[in-house]
Design a protein around this motif. Structure first.
Motif, short mmCIF file in Angstrom:
data_model
loop_
_atom_site.label_atom_id
_atom_site.label_comp_id
_atom_site.label_asym_id
_atom_site.label_seq_id
_atom_site.Cartn_x
_atom_site.Cartn_y
_atom_site.Cartn_z
N ILE A 119 18.26 21.31 80.04
CA ILE A 119 19.32 20.48 80.61
C ILE A 119 18.88 19.84 81.92
N LEU A 120 17.98 20.49 82.66
CA LEU A 120 17.46 19.87 83.88
C LEU A 120 16.65 18.63 83.55
N PHE A 121 15.77 18.71 82.56
CA PHE A 121 15.00 17.53 82.15
C PHE A 121 15.92 16.43 81.60
N HIS A 122 16.86 16.80 80.76
CA HIS A 122 17.73 15.80 80.13
C HIS A 122 18.60 15.10 81.17
N ALA A 123 19.18 15.88 82.08
CA ALA A 123 20.02 15.28 83.12
C ALA A 123 19.19 14.38 84.03
N ALA A 124 17.97 14.81 84.34
CA ALA A 124 17.10 13.98 85.19
C ALA A 124 16.75 12.67 84.50
N GLU A 125 16.43 12.74 83.23
CA GLU A 125 16.09 11.51 82.51
C GLU A 125 17.28 10.56 82.47
N LEU A 126 18.45 11.09 82.19
CA LEU A 126 19.65 10.26 82.16
C LEU A 126 19.91 9.60 83.51
N LEU A 127 19.86 10.38 84.58
CA LEU A 127 20.21 9.85 85.90
C LEU A 127 19.14 8.90 86.45
N ALA A 128 17.87 9.19 86.16
CA ALA A 128 16.82 8.27 86.58
C ALA A 128 16.95 6.94 85.82
N GLU A 169 20.53 32.18 77.48
CA GLU A 169 20.23 32.89 78.73
C GLU A 169 21.56 33.39 79.29
N TRP A 170 22.14 34.36 78.60
CA TRP A 170 23.51 34.77 78.88
C TRP A 170 23.61 35.57 80.17
N LEU A 171 24.73 35.39 80.85
CA LEU A 171 25.06 36.18 82.04
C LEU A 171 23.87 36.28 83.01
N SER A 172 23.17 35.18 83.18
CA SER A 172 21.94 35.21 83.97
C SER A 172 22.19 34.79 85.40
N HIS A 173 22.05 35.73 86.35
CA HIS A 173 22.20 35.39 87.76
C HIS A 173 21.12 34.42 88.19
N ARG A 174 19.98 34.40 87.52
CA ARG A 174 18.87 33.51 87.88
C ARG A 174 19.00 32.13 87.23
N TYR A 175 19.29 32.08 85.95
CA TYR A 175 19.25 30.81 85.24
C TYR A 175 20.56 30.04 85.30
N PHE A 176 21.68 30.72 85.52
CA PHE A 176 22.92 29.98 85.76
C PHE A 176 22.75 29.06 86.97
N ASP A 177 22.00 29.50 87.98
CA ASP A 177 21.75 28.64 89.15
C ASP A 177 21.14 27.31 88.73
N ASP A 204 33.14 25.11 84.95
CA ASP A 204 34.30 26.00 85.02
C ASP A 204 34.06 27.27 84.22
N LEU A 205 33.45 27.13 83.04
CA LEU A 205 33.17 28.29 82.20
C LEU A 205 32.21 29.25 82.90
N LEU A 206 31.12 28.74 83.44
CA LEU A 206 30.12 29.60 84.07
C LEU A 206 30.70 30.30 85.30
N LEU A 207 31.50 29.59 86.08
CA LEU A 207 32.13 30.22 87.24
C LEU A 207 33.10 31.31 86.81
N SER A 208 33.83 31.05 85.73
CA SER A 208 34.76 32.05 85.22
C SER A 208 34.01 33.28 84.73
N VAL A 209 32.91 33.07 84.02
CA VAL A 209 32.10 34.18 83.53
C VAL A 209 31.57 35.01 84.69
N GLN A 210 31.08 34.34 85.73
CA GLN A 210 30.57 35.07 86.89
C GLN A 210 31.68 35.89 87.57
N ALA A 211 32.87 35.29 87.67
CA ALA A 211 33.98 36.01 88.31
C ALA A 211 34.38 37.24 87.49
N CYS A 221 26.05 43.02 84.79
CA CYS A 221 26.24 42.72 83.38
C CYS A 221 24.88 42.83 82.68
N SER A 222 24.83 42.48 81.43
CA SER A 222 23.62 42.72 80.63
C SER A 222 22.49 41.74 80.93
N HIS A 223 22.83 40.57 81.52
CA HIS A 223 21.82 39.55 81.83
C HIS A 223 20.95 39.24 80.62
#
Length: 223
Positions: A119-128, A169-177, A204-211, A221-223
């Motif tokens: 998603i980082l590559f795709h978003a970058a390509e779209l915005l560039a 990459e479920w419940l990932s404190h590293r990759y959700f960032d 909204d979903l990711l923030l809810s999951v983290q909360a 969590c299981s990360h």
């Protein structure tokens, strides 16, 4: 009262981020400069040049740095052009010459095949592509308009997968960032209204999951 409290917390966070030391790894050290610009503080160009060198070498994590560079250009264009025109030219050269997906030519050591990188590559390509629709990108030979169309299709596919199947990459404190970097850029900067809305729902979903999986400040969590 709620709005005032939010603005107080927002400013406190920006001041903390602006005063924080450069990030680790070094090529992401310029992210605190975004907070500095938001507060009207001077920019340190050296940290951004570190990122440009990393991206030009097409090293792993270049997609992280590009998310920050695109946000700088979109959010602070007038300030940067007035005070740092040579830096803006360097960022534009870098982004117009980048390899935005694995099907483009050129060697690299970048990671393409995990959820957050995608998603980082795709978003970058779209915005560039959205930013320079008439320019021809040096590495691919595509116009910005073509890159935007390709990035939009790939962003939609990624969102389709998340909405249907959830996160690999479920419940990932590293990759959700990293997911947040791309999704917030899409939510704030994409011209396509439907895409902005879908990105916001994922935020909204990711923030809810983290909360729901946090207890006394620990994301346990299981990360």
């Amino acid at each position: 009262m709620t709005d005032r409290n939010f603005e107080t917390r927002r400013r406190a966070f920006l001041e903390f981020a602006a005063a924080s030391p450069s990030g680790i790894p070094a090529f992401m050290g310029f992210f605190n400069q975004i907070a500095r610009l938001e507060l009207g503080l001077p920019l340190d160009e050296a940290t951004i040049h570190e990122a440009l060198s990393h991206i030009d070498a097409r090293r792993d994590g270049s997609d992280f740095a590009i998310a920050g560079l695109l946000r700088l250009l979109y959010r602070y264009d007038d300030i940067l052009r007035a005070r740092h025109p040579a830096l803006v030219a360097g960022i534009e050269r870098c982004l117009l010459g980048f390899k935005y997906w694995w099907d483009e030519s050129g060697s690299d050591t970048m990671c393409w095949f995990t959820e957050n990188h995608q998603i980082l590559f795709h978003a970058a390509e779209l915005l560039a592509g959205q930013r320079w629709p008439e320019r021809r990108f040096a590495n691919s030979g595509l116009t910005g308009r073509e890159h935007h169309a390709k990035g939009l299709a790939l962003c939609r596919r990624w969102l389709d997968w998340r909405e249907r199947c959830g996160y690999s990459e479920w419940l990932s404190h590293r990759y959700f960032d990293e997911d947040f970097m791309a999704l917030v850029n899409l939510c704030d900067l994409a011209a396509d209204a439907e895409l902005r809305a879908r990105a916001r729902r994922q935020i909204d979903l990711l923030l809810s999951v983290q909360a729901r999986h946090s207890f006394r400040g620990v994301f346990g969590c299981s990360h």
